[in-house]
Write an enzyme that holds these catalytic residues in place. Structure first.
Site, mmCIF file in Angstrom:
data_model
loop_
_atom_site.group_PDB
_atom_site.id
_atom_site.type_symbol
_atom_site.label_atom_id
_atom_site.label_comp_id
_atom_site.label_asym_id
_atom_site.label_seq_id
_atom_site.Cartn_x
_atom_site.Cartn_y
_atom_site.Cartn_z
ATOM 1 N N GLU A 125 2.240 13.840 19.890
ATOM 2 C CA GLU A 125 1.708 14.356 18.617
ATOM 3 C C GLU A 125 0.179 14.758 18.858
ATOM 4 O O GLU A 125 -0.072 15.768 18.444
ATOM 5 C CB GLU A 125 1.489 13.386 17.684
ATOM 6 C CG GLU A 125 1.311 13.558 16.222
ATOM 7 C CD GLU A 125 1.303 12.722 15.206
ATOM 8 O OE1 GLU A 125 0.143 12.352 14.856
ATOM 9 O OE2 GLU A 125 2.206 11.970 14.986
ATOM 10 N N TYR A 126 -0.675 13.975 19.751
ATOM 11 C CA TYR A 126 -1.781 14.310 19.929
ATOM 12 C C TYR A 126 -2.044 15.563 20.716
ATOM 13 O O TYR A 126 -2.792 16.508 20.351
ATOM 14 C CB TYR A 126 -2.512 13.258 20.711
ATOM 15 C CG TYR A 126 -3.311 12.077 19.938
ATOM 16 C CD1 TYR A 126 -4.548 11.789 20.181
ATOM 17 C CD2 TYR A 126 -2.366 11.303 19.022
ATOM 18 C CE1 TYR A 126 -5.480 10.590 19.404
ATOM 19 C CE2 TYR A 126 -3.302 10.287 18.319
ATOM 20 C CZ TYR A 126 -4.538 10.035 18.533
ATOM 21 O OH TYR A 126 -4.917 8.851 18.019
ATOM 22 N N HIS A 172 5.549 8.844 20.989
ATOM 23 C CA HIS A 172 5.707 9.765 20.014
ATOM 24 C C HIS A 172 4.328 10.001 19.712
ATOM 25 O O HIS A 172 3.979 11.507 19.656
ATOM 26 C CB HIS A 172 6.565 9.203 19.103
ATOM 27 C CG HIS A 172 6.132 9.970 17.584
ATOM 28 N ND1 HIS A 172 5.109 10.090 16.880
ATOM 29 C CD2 HIS A 172 7.131 10.958 16.884
ATOM 30 C CE1 HIS A 172 5.307 10.714 16.034
ATOM 31 N NE2 HIS A 172 6.300 11.338 16.006
ATOM 32 N N ASN A 173 3.357 9.109 19.214
ATOM 33 C CA ASN A 173 2.086 9.611 18.738
ATOM 34 C C ASN A 173 1.087 10.183 19.820
ATOM 35 O O ASN A 173 0.345 11.044 19.607
ATOM 36 C CB ASN A 173 1.259 8.350 18.320
ATOM 37 C CG ASN A 173 1.923 7.931 16.964
ATOM 38 O OD1 ASN A 173 3.180 8.061 16.429
ATOM 39 N ND2 ASN A 173 1.230 7.015 16.143
ATOM 40 N N GLY A 222 4.783 9.493 7.935
ATOM 41 C CA GLY A 222 3.715 9.597 7.148
ATOM 42 C C GLY A 222 4.007 9.116 5.646
ATOM 43 O O GLY A 222 5.318 8.324 5.512
ATOM 44 N N ALA A 234 0.776 -1.176 -0.049
ATOM 45 C CA ALA A 234 -0.121 -0.140 -0.029
ATOM 46 C C ALA A 234 0.885 1.186 -0.040
ATOM 47 O O ALA A 234 2.314 1.029 -0.290
ATOM 48 C CB ALA A 234 -0.818 0.038 1.292
ATOM 49 N N VAL A 235 0.157 2.285 -0.003
ATOM 50 C CA VAL A 235 1.188 3.621 0.090
ATOM 51 C C VAL A 235 2.544 3.537 0.822
ATOM 52 O O VAL A 235 3.637 3.953 0.320
ATOM 53 C CB VAL A 235 0.111 5.084 0.283
ATOM 54 C CG1 VAL A 235 1.111 6.162 0.099
ATOM 55 C CG2 VAL A 235 -0.886 4.977 -0.610
ATOM 56 N N ALA A 242 -1.982 -3.479 11.082
ATOM 57 C CA ALA A 242 -1.781 -3.948 12.468
ATOM 58 C C ALA A 242 -2.714 -4.978 12.511
ATOM 59 O O ALA A 242 -4.049 -5.005 12.353
ATOM 60 C CB ALA A 242 -1.532 -2.743 13.390
ATOM 61 N N ASN A 281 3.466 -8.594 -2.444
ATOM 62 C CA ASN A 281 1.914 -8.043 -1.739
ATOM 63 C C ASN A 281 0.928 -9.409 -2.026
ATOM 64 O O ASN A 281 1.025 -9.834 -3.184
ATOM 65 C CB ASN A 281 1.535 -6.776 -2.564
ATOM 66 C CG ASN A 281 0.250 -6.008 -1.521
ATOM 67 O OD1 ASN A 281 0.614 -5.654 -0.804
ATOM 68 N ND2 ASN A 281 -0.853 -6.577 -2.071
ATOM 69 N N ARG A 324 -10.699 14.988 21.092
ATOM 70 C CA ARG A 324 -11.368 14.446 19.928
ATOM 71 C C ARG A 324 -12.602 13.604 20.178
ATOM 72 O O ARG A 324 -13.399 13.605 19.473
ATOM 73 C CB ARG A 324 -10.055 13.420 19.434
ATOM 74 C CG ARG A 324 -9.007 14.261 18.985
ATOM 75 C CD ARG A 324 -7.808 13.296 18.271
ATOM 76 N NE ARG A 324 -6.572 13.783 17.980
ATOM 77 C CZ ARG A 324 -5.732 13.471 17.140
ATOM 78 N NH1 ARG A 324 -6.117 12.078 16.400
ATOM 79 N NH2 ARG A 324 -4.476 14.056 16.761
ATOM 80 N N SER A 370 7.881 6.735 11.748
ATOM 81 C CA SER A 370 7.128 7.939 11.799
ATOM 82 C C SER A 370 7.336 9.181 10.740
ATOM 83 O O SER A 370 8.622 8.900 10.053
ATOM 84 C CB SER A 370 7.210 8.864 13.219
ATOM 85 O OG SER A 370 6.453 9.941 12.972
#
Length: 486
Positions: free
Chosen positions: A196-197, A192-193, A137, A18-19, A83, A40, A294, A135
């Site tokens: 980030e939030y 880390h994430n 993206g 995928a990307v 995941a 794949n 959120r 990390s």
């Protein structure tokens, strides 16, 4: 396509195109010394990669068996699939075909508990499993991400040079380091994430204040963020915030931000950060409030119901002098708290799971490639290089002075937001945390008294090292006792 049984040529392979997977494969192939095998489950994605970028020299396979055959020993494969069950399925396939000493790398956003389990299971088969946080993206995967690998020292010997070849570079150093054993890499990526939030929430609150109290339109606020990005707040998130605010919708001519539904989604890593930090006894209120914000945004029915009951809302306060400067200082101080809480969680996780994590090295690899990359991270590197044993980042001389310098502005902003009826959970929780650390005595003493009253949970006294309980339902005398296990 590779022929089954063909002589192994690739030093690294990627499963899942995928990307993110295809971009990572392209990044690997672009670096001298790498030959990249790709596979794949759905061959269409492999075909697309080969049609568009086949000149990169990929070795493509139709089956997992052909893919394994194309890898030189020790075979090293990076899994870039969804995941959970999908990852477990690919791990199982590779484990059946790999041999002693081969390396399976999970580059997805896995839960570190799963990584610990998988590493344990594969170790019994004498295979190396490396849970690796990546990390940055889609762009980072292609041009250079920040990479956080766990796993064994043996695996790092083979994998390290490969990951260094594709990582982002900050101040001449590749943004990758061996974080620690088994789940350490995915744990640090989780934190880390979480940070980030918090960072994104604080920026959003700054925008909301500049708009509703400051009276600025998005284009003007974009200019404010562009100016902030030239100073201490310089970061990727501040940079892209200005870009989002400048964007004008082609259909309506309105700012795009005004047409985006105000309901923020998430993929779970922020929640994991809060859940695991609570389990470790680490207060991460800044991250938690960002997660909760959120969640609140995504409750349109509840929001509409409350809005219907409202008759009078507070009047927006006059911004007064230096409002933009006050917001900037409040943002910087709150940001410091969020990072301090995140690193507290890393320290606690390392202690709980037996990892040796270099906190300064973590800050270094976050300086480039990742979403929270920022000039500010150099301050964290300096803090831990000056004293790796500090109790909190807020103890460091630079952090302490910066917070003190911004404290008055921080308080003005939180007060003005409250009086205006504007939610700033990130700013206010960060300030409350700071005030809690700064308080010589906290009302936790009363809570312990309450706990002892209804549940005999015991308490300690300020004038003794022993443990006590008051016979609340009896004559209320105090007795020496053993600590409560409840």
């Amino acid at each position: 396509m590779a022929e089954h049984g063909k002589t192994a040529q690739a030093n690294i392979g990627v499963v899942g195109l995928a990307v993110m997977g295809s971009n990572l494969a392209r990044n690997l192939a672009s670096r001298e010394g790498n030959t990249v095998a790709v596979y794949n489950r759905s061959p269409e994605r492999t075909d697309t990669l080969m049609e568009e970028h086949g000149d990169a020299g990929f070795i493509a396979s139709k089956t997992i068996e052909e893919f394994v055959d194309s890898l030189s020993k020790p075979r090293t494969a990076i899994i870039m699939v969804q995941a959970g069950k999908g990852t477990d399925a690919v791990i199982s396939q590779l484990a059946d075909l790999f041999e002693e000493g081969d390396i399976i790398v999970d580059g997805g956003n896995a839960n570190f508990h799963d990584t610990i389990r998988r590493e344990h299971d594969l170790k019994e088969k004498k295979l190396n499993f490396v849970g690796t946080g990546i990390s940055g993206g889609e762009e980072g995967a292609l041009k250079g991400p920040s990479i956080m690998p766990g796993g064994s020292a043996e695996a790092w010997e083979t994998l390290g040079p490969i990951l260094k070849s594709i990582a982002a570079v900050a101040e001449g150093e590749p943004c990758v380091t061996h974080i620690g054993t088994d789940g350490a890499g995915h744990f640090v990526k989780m934190i880390h994430n979480g940070i980030e939030y918090a960072d994104m929430q604080l920026i959003a609150e700054s925008y909301d204040l500049l708009r509703r109290v400051g009276g600025h339109e998005p284009a003007a606020i974009a200019k404010v963020f562009e100016e902030w990005n030239k100073g201490e707040l310089e970061s990727y998130l501040i940079e892209i915030t200005a870009e989002v605010l400048k964007q004008v919708d082609e259909k309506t001519g309105k700012p795009l931000v005004d047409l985006i539904v105000d309901q923020a989604g998430s993929k779970g890593t922020g929640v994991w950060t809060v859940q695991n930090s609570v389990g470790l006894g680490v207060p991460v209120g800044g991250i938690a409030e960002a997660v909760f914000a959120r969640a609140v945004s995504s409750k349109p029915d509840q929001r509409a119901a409350v809005q219907k009951t409202l008759k009078n809302r507070p009047e927006i306060q006059d911004p007064g002098e230096n409002f933009e400067d006050d917001v900037q200082k409040a943002l910087y101080a709150s940001k410091m708290v969020a990072y301090a809480q995140g690193f507290d969680a890393i320290i606690a996780g390392a202690k709980e799971y037996g990892w040796s994590i270099d906190k300064g090295a973590v800050a270094k690899i976050w300086r480039g490639g990742c979403i929270i990359r920022a000039q500010f991270l150099n301050r964290i590197v300096d803090a831990y290089e000056n004293d790796s044993t500090i109790a909190t980042l807020l103890e460091d001389e630079y952090f302490a002075k910066a917070v003190a310098d911004g404290e008055d502005a921080w308080r003005r902003i939180v007060a003005k937001a409250a009086l205006s009826g504007i939610p700033v959970p990130g700013f206010s929780s960060a300030l409350a945390y700071y005030d809690s650390l700064a308080s010589e005595r906290l009302p936790a003493a009363l809570i312990q008294g309450q706990r002892d009253f209804f549940g005999a949970h015991t308490y300690k006294r300020t004038d003794s090292d022993k443990v006590f309980h008051t016979l609340w339902s009896g004559d209320r005398s105090e007795i020496e006792t053993e600590p409560s296990t409840h």
